[in-house]
Design a protein around this motif. Structure first.
Motif, short mmCIF file in Angstrom:
data_model
loop_
_atom_site.label_atom_id
_atom_site.label_comp_id
_atom_site.label_asym_id
_atom_site.label_seq_id
_atom_site.Cartn_x
_atom_site.Cartn_y
_atom_site.Cartn_z
N ASP A 161 0.64 -1.13 0.12
CA ASP A 161 0.16 -0.08 -0.10
C ASP A 161 0.71 1.36 0.11
N ASP A 185 0.28 4.31 -0.86
CA ASP A 185 -0.17 5.52 -0.07
C ASP A 185 -0.21 5.37 1.56
N GLY A 186 -0.32 4.21 1.81
CA GLY A 186 -0.30 3.84 3.33
C GLY A 186 1.29 4.20 3.71
N ALA A 236 3.48 5.97 2.44
CA ALA A 236 3.87 7.39 2.33
C ALA A 236 3.26 8.24 3.50
N ARG A 237 2.20 7.86 3.87
CA ARG A 237 1.63 8.50 5.15
C ARG A 237 2.33 8.36 6.50
N SER A 238 2.61 6.87 6.72
CA SER A 238 3.35 6.63 7.77
C SER A 238 4.65 7.05 7.77
N GLY A 239 5.30 7.20 6.68
CA GLY A 239 6.73 7.45 6.63
C GLY A 239 7.52 6.47 7.04
#
Ligand code: ATP
Ligand code: MN
Length: 470
Positions: free
Chosen positions: A188, A190-191, A193-196
Motif C-alpha cells: 500500500d 499511499d499508506g 507514504a502516510r506512515s513515513g
C-alpha cells in the motif's frame, strides 16, 4: 451465423461471377447514393481492398425489394449484412462486385459522431482513437502484416525444431541491467507514504522487490541447456523515459537460444531468420506491402526483397570502427575504438559502406552485458549485431559465456550480486555447453517492414511514457 461457411471479402474478390446467392457481414467504408443506383464499399478486415456493392433501384425482374430506408441509414462505419450475387465489375481495380439484393443495418454509425469520416487522417489523430484506428486502411494493413510476421516467426522456429517456451513476466532480478525497470508491488504505497515508515519488502507479495521483465533470455538459457533449441516470443517492459519513435514501454521480443551453437552458428541463424521473415511477408501479404510501398515508404518492397535474398556481410567491431574513422563524412557522435555504435554509425555501415545487411561482431566487453563470452584478447566479447539498411540494428545477440569461473569473474568485476545469479551459474556447473542466442524487438521489425515512422503505430495499443490509454 456459422463462421465456417461465412465467406470473407479477401476470398470473394478472387471468386468468379456466379448465380450463387452469397451473404456478407462487413462494415461500410463509403456510400454514393443516386436516383437509380447506390454504390457502397464494404470491408471486413480480411484484405486492404474491400468489395464494391451496388443496389439497382430501378424496378426489375429480379424483384429486388425497396431498400431505400436501409440505404438512408447506411453511413460510413456502420455494420451490415448484405446478400447478393457476384457479377463482373465494369469498374477499374476489381474483377467482381456484389449486385446486392438484400441489406440489413446491424449497427449504425451516426455521421455527426463517428470520427472516421475523412479519407485520410493524421497518425497523431488516429493515436487518440486507437480503439477505432484498426478500421482505417493503414492500420488494417499494419495489423495484417504484424500478424503475418508473428506467424512467420513461429513457423521459422517450429520448422527448425525450436520449442516455444514462455519465460516469466515477473522477475526478482534486473537480468542484464538492460534498462529502467517497472516495479511490481502489492504494498500500500499511499499508506507507506502516510506512515513515513521504511519499506520492508518482506511484507511485499514475493517477500522481496519484484519487477516486470526486460528480457526472457536468462530463463531461456536454462531451457536451451536442457532442450537444445528454444525460443520465446513475449512481452517485455522498459520504463524508458526516452520519448522517441523507436521506444515503447511495453513491447514484444523474440529470443531464440540454442545449445551447441557458437557465434558463427548464431550469425547463420540470425541471417536466415531475417531473410525468412522478409520473404514470408512479401509472399503472403503482397497487397498490404504494395500499399506501404505506395503510401508510406516508396521503394520499400524492392528494398526488402533485396535484403531477403542478400548474403549478410560480416565485419568485426574493430573493422567497423576503422571504416567509420576513414568514412568520407563526419558524424554527430565522434568515433573511436570503445564507443557504442550509434544509429548514425550503423546506418553508414549498412546503407553506404556495405550497401546491404551486415553483421558486426566482437564488441568491446565494456559496452556489452556480463554474460557474453570473452575472446582470448581479453578486450572483446562474442557479441553480434545485425544491421539492415534504412534502420541500423535489428538484432542483438551473442555467444554466452559457458565457463563457470570466467562468468563469476565477470559478475564480480561488474559489481553484480553473485547470489542472484547462482541458478544461472548452475547452468555452467552442470553439463555446460557453448550456447548462443539473440533478441529481436518485434515492433522494431514491424516498423522496418511497413516503413511506418513511429513505433506507436505498429502495435494495437501503445504504452509509452505518459501514455497508457485504452
Ligand atoms: P536501443 O539502444 O535502441 O534503446 P537497446 O540497446 O536498449 O536498444 P537491447 O537491450 O539490445 O536494445 O534490446 C533488444 C532489442 O529489443 C533491441 O534490438 C530492440 O529491437 C528492442 N527494444 C529495446 N528497447 C525497446 C523499446 N523501448 N521499445 C521497443 N523495442 C525495444
Ligand atoms: Mn534501450
Amino acid at each position: 451465423m456459422s463462421y465456417t461457411t461465412r465467406k470473407r471479402i479477401a476470398q470473394l474478390r478472387e471468386t468468379d461471377p456466379s448465380d450463387e446467392l452469397i451473404e456478407i457481414f462487413a462494415w461500410v467504408r463509403t456510400k454514393r447514393d443516386s436516383k437509380n443506383v447506390c454504390f457502397f464499399e464494404l470491408n471486413d478486415g480480411s484484405s486492404l481492398k474491400g468489395l464494391q456493392a451496388i443496389i439497382d433501384k430501378a424496378p426489375n425482374e429480379s424483384g429486388t425489394p425497396d431498400l431505400q430506408d436501409e440505404i438512408d441509414r447506411m453511413q460510413t462505419g456502420c455494420s451490415i449484412r448484405v446478400a447478393g450475387r457476384l457479377v463482373e465489375s465494369p469498374g477499374k481495380g476489381q474483377s467482381v462486385e456484389l449486385a446486392c439484393t438484400d441489406l440489413e443495418i446491424i449497427g449504425e454509425a451516426p455521421a455527426d459522431e463517428y470520427p472516421l469520416q475523412k479519407k485520410r487522417h493524421s497518425f497523431e489523430f488516429l493515436r487518440e482513437i486507437a480503439h477505432l484506428r484498426g478500421r482505417t486502411n493503414t492500420f488494417g494493413a499494419v495489423m495484417r502484416v504484424r500478424n503475418e510476421l508473428s506467424y512467420a516467426v513461429h513457423r521459422f522456429f517450429q520448422d527448425r525444431g525450436f520449442l516455444y517456451i514462455q519465460t516469466p513476466i515477473i522477475t526478482a532480478s534486473d537480468a542484464e541491467g538492460a534498462g529502467a525497470l517497472f516495479q511490481v508491488t502489492t504494498m500500500d504505497l499511499d499508506g507507506l507514504a502516510r506512515s513515513g515508515g521504511p519499506v520492508d519488502y518482506q511484507h511485499d507479495f514475493f517477500g522481496k522487490p519484484a519487477f516486470l521483465t526486460v528480457s526472457g533470455q536468462l530463463n531461456a538459457e536454462a531451457y536451451a541447456t536442457a532442450l537444445e533449441r528454444v525460443y520465446t516470443f513475449g512481452p517485455t517492459f522498459r520504463a524508458e523515459h526516452s520519448n522517441t519513435t523507436r521506444h515503447l514501454a511495453e513491447f514484444w521480443m523474440i529470443e531464440p537460444e540454442m545449445a551447441f551453437c557458437d557465434l558463427e552458428c548464431n550469425v547463420e541463424l540470425a541471417a536466415d531468420f531475417v531473410r525468412a521473415l522478409l520473404s514470408a511477408v512479401l509472399e503472403r501479404s503482397p497487397e498490404d506491402m504494395r500499399f506501404f510501398d505506395e503510401r508510406i515508404e516508396k521503394g520499400i518492397f524492392a528494398d526488402l526483397e533485396r535484403v531477403a535474398t542478400s548474403t549478410f556481410e560480416h565485419m568485426t567491431y574493430t573493422d567497423a570502427i576503422s571504416a567509420l574513422e576513414t568514412a568520407p563524412r563526419s558524424f554527430d557522435y565522434p568515433v573511436s575504438w570503445g564507443i557504442d555504435l550509434q544509429t548514425e554509425h550503423e546506418k553508414y555501415l549498412t546503407d553506404e559502406y556495405i550497401k546491404g545487411p551486415v553483421v558486426v561482431t566482437d564488441y568491446p566487453k565494456e559496452i556489452k552485458a556480463f554474460y557474453m563470452k570473452q575472446n582470448p584478447d581479453g578486450k572483446t566479447v562474442r557479441a553480434m549485431d545485425v544491421l539492415v539498411p534504412r534502420l541500423g540494428e535489428i538484432i542483438g545477440g551473442s555467444q554466452r559465456e559457458e565457463d563457470h569461473d570466467a562468468l563469476v569473474t565477470r559478475i564480480e568485476e561488474m559489481g553484480l550480486p553473485r547470489e542472484a545469479y547462482s541458478w544461472y551459474l548452475d547452468l555452467r556447473r552442470f553439463g555446460t555447453v557453448p550456447h548462443s542466442g539473440f533478441g529481436l524487438g518485434f515492433e522494431r521489425l514491424v516498423r522496418y517492414v511497413t516503413g511506418m515512422q513511429n513505433i506507436r503505430d505498429v502495435i494495437p495499443f501503445p504504452r509509452a511514457v505518459g501514455s497508457a490509454e485504452f
